[in-house]
Each structure stands twice: as structure tokens, then as C-alpha cells.
Design a protein around this motif. Sequence first.
Motif, PDB file in Angstrom:
ATOM      1  N   PRO A 138     -19.992   8.151 -17.535  1.00  0.00           N
ATOM      2  CA  PRO A 138     -18.905   8.135 -18.725  1.00  0.00           C
ATOM      3  C   PRO A 138     -18.167   6.939 -18.715  1.00  0.00           C
ATOM      4  N   THR A 139     -17.734   6.071 -17.629  1.00  0.00           N
ATOM      5  CA  THR A 139     -17.118   4.763 -17.615  1.00  0.00           C
ATOM      6  C   THR A 139     -18.187   3.752 -17.361  1.00  0.00           C
ATOM      7  N   ALA A 140     -19.539   3.975 -17.211  1.00  0.00           N
ATOM      8  CA  ALA A 140     -20.456   2.927 -16.926  1.00  0.00           C
ATOM      9  C   ALA A 140     -21.728   3.288 -17.778  1.00  0.00           C
ATOM     10  N   THR A 141     -21.943   2.827 -18.839  1.00  0.00           N
ATOM     11  CA  THR A 141     -22.881   3.288 -19.865  1.00  0.00           C
ATOM     12  C   THR A 141     -23.981   2.364 -20.081  1.00  0.00           C
ATOM     13  N   GLY A 142     -25.000   2.842 -20.727  1.00  0.00           N
ATOM     14  CA  GLY A 142     -26.167   1.877 -21.213  1.00  0.00           C
ATOM     15  C   GLY A 142     -27.246   2.774 -21.758  1.00  0.00           C
ATOM     16  N   SER A 143     -28.272   2.093 -22.131  1.00  0.00           N
ATOM     17  CA  SER A 143     -29.572   2.748 -22.881  1.00  0.00           C
ATOM     18  C   SER A 143     -30.568   2.280 -22.199  1.00  0.00           C
ATOM     19  N   LEU A 144     -31.659   3.136 -22.251  1.00  0.00           N
ATOM     20  CA  LEU A 144     -32.972   2.965 -22.006  1.00  0.00           C
ATOM     21  C   LEU A 144     -33.966   3.252 -23.057  1.00  0.00           C
ATOM     22  N   THR A 145     -34.616   2.241 -23.546  1.00  0.00           N
ATOM     23  CA  THR A 145     -35.587   2.329 -24.666  1.00  0.00           C
ATOM     24  C   THR A 145     -36.926   2.557 -24.124  1.00  0.00           C
ATOM     25  N   VAL A 146     -37.674   3.923 -24.163  1.00  0.00           N
ATOM     26  CA  VAL A 146     -39.023   3.917 -23.911  1.00  0.00           C
ATOM     27  C   VAL A 146     -39.723   3.404 -25.046  1.00  0.00           C
ATOM     28  N   THR A 147     -40.330   2.345 -25.235  1.00  0.00           N
ATOM     29  CA  THR A 147     -41.161   1.756 -26.256  1.00  0.00           C
ATOM     30  C   THR A 147     -42.688   2.280 -26.406  1.00  0.00           C
ATOM     31  N   ARG A 148     -43.318   2.953 -25.273  1.00  0.00           N
ATOM     32  CA  ARG A 148     -44.701   3.257 -25.085  1.00  0.00           C
ATOM     33  C   ARG A 148     -44.577   4.603 -24.162  1.00  0.00           C
ATOM     34  N   PHE A 149     -44.693   5.732 -24.359  1.00  0.00           N
ATOM     35  CA  PHE A 149     -44.895   6.930 -23.533  1.00  0.00           C
ATOM     36  C   PHE A 149     -46.433   7.382 -23.995  1.00  0.00           C
ATOM     37  N   ASP A 150     -47.315   7.144 -23.234  1.00  0.00           N
ATOM     38  CA  ASP A 150     -48.722   7.368 -23.502  1.00  0.00           C
ATOM     39  C   ASP A 150     -49.195   8.352 -22.526  1.00  0.00           C
ATOM     40  N   THR A 151     -49.324   9.703 -22.733  1.00  0.00           N
ATOM     41  CA  THR A 151     -49.756  10.741 -21.353  1.00  0.00           C
ATOM     42  C   THR A 151     -51.192  10.700 -21.418  1.00  0.00           C
ATOM     43  N   VAL A 152     -52.037  10.027 -22.246  1.00  0.00           N
ATOM     44  CA  VAL A 152     -53.533   9.931 -22.007  1.00  0.00           C
ATOM     45  C   VAL A 152     -53.702   8.753 -21.245  1.00  0.00           C
ATOM     46  N   ALA A 153     -53.400   7.493 -21.736  1.00  0.00           N
ATOM     47  CA  ALA A 153     -53.598   6.316 -20.745  1.00  0.00           C
ATOM     48  C   ALA A 153     -52.409   6.375 -19.591  1.00  0.00           C
ATOM     49  N   ARG A 154     -51.777   7.400 -19.518  1.00  0.00           N
ATOM     50  CA  ARG A 154     -50.537   7.335 -18.537  1.00  0.00           C
ATOM     51  C   ARG A 154     -50.109   6.036 -18.327  1.00  0.00           C
ATOM     52  N   VAL A 155     -49.359   5.288 -19.264  1.00  0.00           N
ATOM     53  CA  VAL A 155     -48.494   4.208 -19.592  1.00  0.00           C
ATOM     54  C   VAL A 155     -46.936   4.472 -19.859  1.00  0.00           C
ATOM     55  N   VAL A 156     -46.080   4.089 -19.285  1.00  0.00           N
ATOM     56  CA  VAL A 156     -44.697   4.041 -19.778  1.00  0.00           C
ATOM     57  C   VAL A 156     -44.281   2.772 -19.850  1.00  0.00           C
ATOM     58  N   SER A 157     -43.649   2.496 -20.761  1.00  0.00           N
ATOM     59  CA  SER A 157     -42.981   0.831 -21.050  1.00  0.00           C
ATOM     60  C   SER A 157     -41.668   1.062 -21.699  1.00  0.00           C
ATOM     61  N   GLY A 158     -40.977   0.163 -21.333  1.00  0.00           N
ATOM     62  CA  GLY A 158     -39.613   0.002 -22.279  1.00  0.00           C
ATOM     63  C   GLY A 158     -38.717  -0.973 -21.718  1.00  0.00           C
ATOM     64  N   THR A 159     -37.480  -0.839 -22.176  1.00  0.00           N
ATOM     65  CA  THR A 159     -36.466  -1.850 -21.849  1.00  0.00           C
ATOM     66  C   THR A 159     -35.134  -1.257 -21.566  1.00  0.00           C
ATOM     67  N   PHE A 160     -33.992  -1.740 -20.989  1.00  0.00           N
ATOM     68  CA  PHE A 160     -32.965  -1.134 -20.802  1.00  0.00           C
ATOM     69  C   PHE A 160     -31.684  -2.174 -20.417  1.00  0.00           C
ATOM     70  N   ASP A 161     -30.442  -1.719 -20.756  1.00  0.00           N
ATOM     71  CA  ASP A 161     -29.413  -2.537 -20.481  1.00  0.00           C
ATOM     72  C   ASP A 161     -28.526  -1.462 -19.990  1.00  0.00           C
ATOM     73  N   LEU A 162     -28.016  -1.742 -18.714  1.00  0.00           N
ATOM     74  CA  LEU A 162     -27.038  -0.817 -18.289  1.00  0.00           C
ATOM     75  C   LEU A 162     -25.956  -1.354 -17.577  1.00  0.00           C
ATOM     76  N   THR A 163     -24.903  -0.627 -17.461  1.00  0.00           N
ATOM     77  CA  THR A 163     -23.574  -0.939 -16.752  1.00  0.00           C
ATOM     78  C   THR A 163     -23.509   0.219 -15.466  1.00  0.00           C
ATOM     79  N   VAL A 164     -23.821  -0.002 -14.229  1.00  0.00           N
ATOM     80  CA  VAL A 164     -23.475   1.046 -13.184  1.00  0.00           C
ATOM     81  C   VAL A 164     -22.444   0.680 -12.522  1.00  0.00           C
ATOM     82  N   GLN A 165     -21.747   1.781 -11.961  1.00  0.00           N
ATOM     83  CA  GLN A 165     -20.505   1.785 -11.147  1.00  0.00           C
ATOM     84  C   GLN A 165     -20.830   2.542 -10.013  1.00  0.00           C
ATOM     85  N   GLU A 166     -20.345   1.824  -8.683  1.00  0.00           N
ATOM     86  CA  GLU A 166     -20.318   2.487  -7.658  1.00  0.00           C
ATOM     87  C   GLU A 166     -19.708   3.849  -7.534  1.00  0.00           C
TER      88      GLU A 166
END
Length: 181
Positions: free
Chosen positions: A135-163
Motif C-alpha cells: 500500500p505504501t510502496a506501489t508499482g505496476s507490472l505489464t505482461v505484454t506477452r503471455f503465450d501458454t502454447v509457446a510458453r513465453v512470458v514477457s513484459g515490463t515493470f516499474d516498482l517501489t519496494v519497501q523493507e
Amino acid sequence: MKASSIPWLLLLTLAACKKETELDKLPDATQKGKNTAGFLLDGKAWLPEAGKLLSKGGPVSASWQRTVVGRSMTIRFSRDSDLTITQLFIPHIQRSGVFVCNQQVSPILGYRNPTYGMFAMTKSLTIPRLFYTGPTATGSLTVTRFDTVARVVSGTFDLTVQEETSPQTHQLTQGRFDYTF
């Protein structure tokens, strides 16, 4: 050639030399299952690397597995030189899209957690310092390809993480991954 044109040629030559930036060190954001990843950790390039400690199965991995909540995706990359691990988790993934990381995470919940990003640091194999999105360290994860036949996952992310145990945060920006699972 006139002596007055030499400074201009020198200036043009210097302008043509491009200095490599931290962003240039990251792999391209591809969607072909190249098993690559990277991001900027507080502005510095962070790339996974193989070793004998953290990355026994390789420095990059992705698993899509049946859990009690559906099929969950775990994407993990590690680097032995500084004993760090990055993990992205998406519960019940069915397609590509944008996944927001803004909910509380609890290691006790395991696969019942919401989508999250995690960054772990250890020193000399001691208890790791764990940093999570929430809640106080947010971000987003974008999956641009999720292919269960070719078994490929691709994407981008921008995150803030807190200890978990302090207010210290890290910025994981310009992140990208391209894995087979």
C-alpha cells in the motif's frame, strides 16, 4: 583544409560519440522467450548473472503452476555477485495485461497473495533483507506477452519496494523480462 575548420570537425566527432547510459546496459524489451531481464535499481543497471549460490537453476526463471487460486506465475532473477534476488508474482494469470502492485503482501499467504514485486538482499548468506510492494510502496507490472502454447512470458515493470521492517525503499524502474516457462 583551413585551420578554422578543425575545431568544428573535432566538435562533430565528439558529438557523434555517445556515452553509454545505465539504461543502455539493459537488454531490449523483447517478446521472444530469450530468457533475459534487467532493471534500474535506484538508477543503476541491475542484470541477473549465473553463479553457484542463488542461481542453481539459472539466473532467470519463470514458472506457471497450478495453485489453490488457479494458475499463478512466478518470475525470478538472481545475481550472485551481490546476493540479490528479484521476484514478480501474479496470482491466477490468464492473459497479458497491466497488474497493479499496491496490496499488502504476507509470506505466510504464499500463493494466496495479490500481485507483488519483491527484492531481497543478503550479505554473506545471512538472513535476507526483504523489500516488497504494498500500500505504501506501489508499482505496476505489464505482461505484454503471455503465450501458454509457446510458453513465453514477457513484459515490463516499474516498482517501489519497501523493507518489511523499516521505511527504507528502493526503486526498480525500466524493468523488462522475456522468459520461457
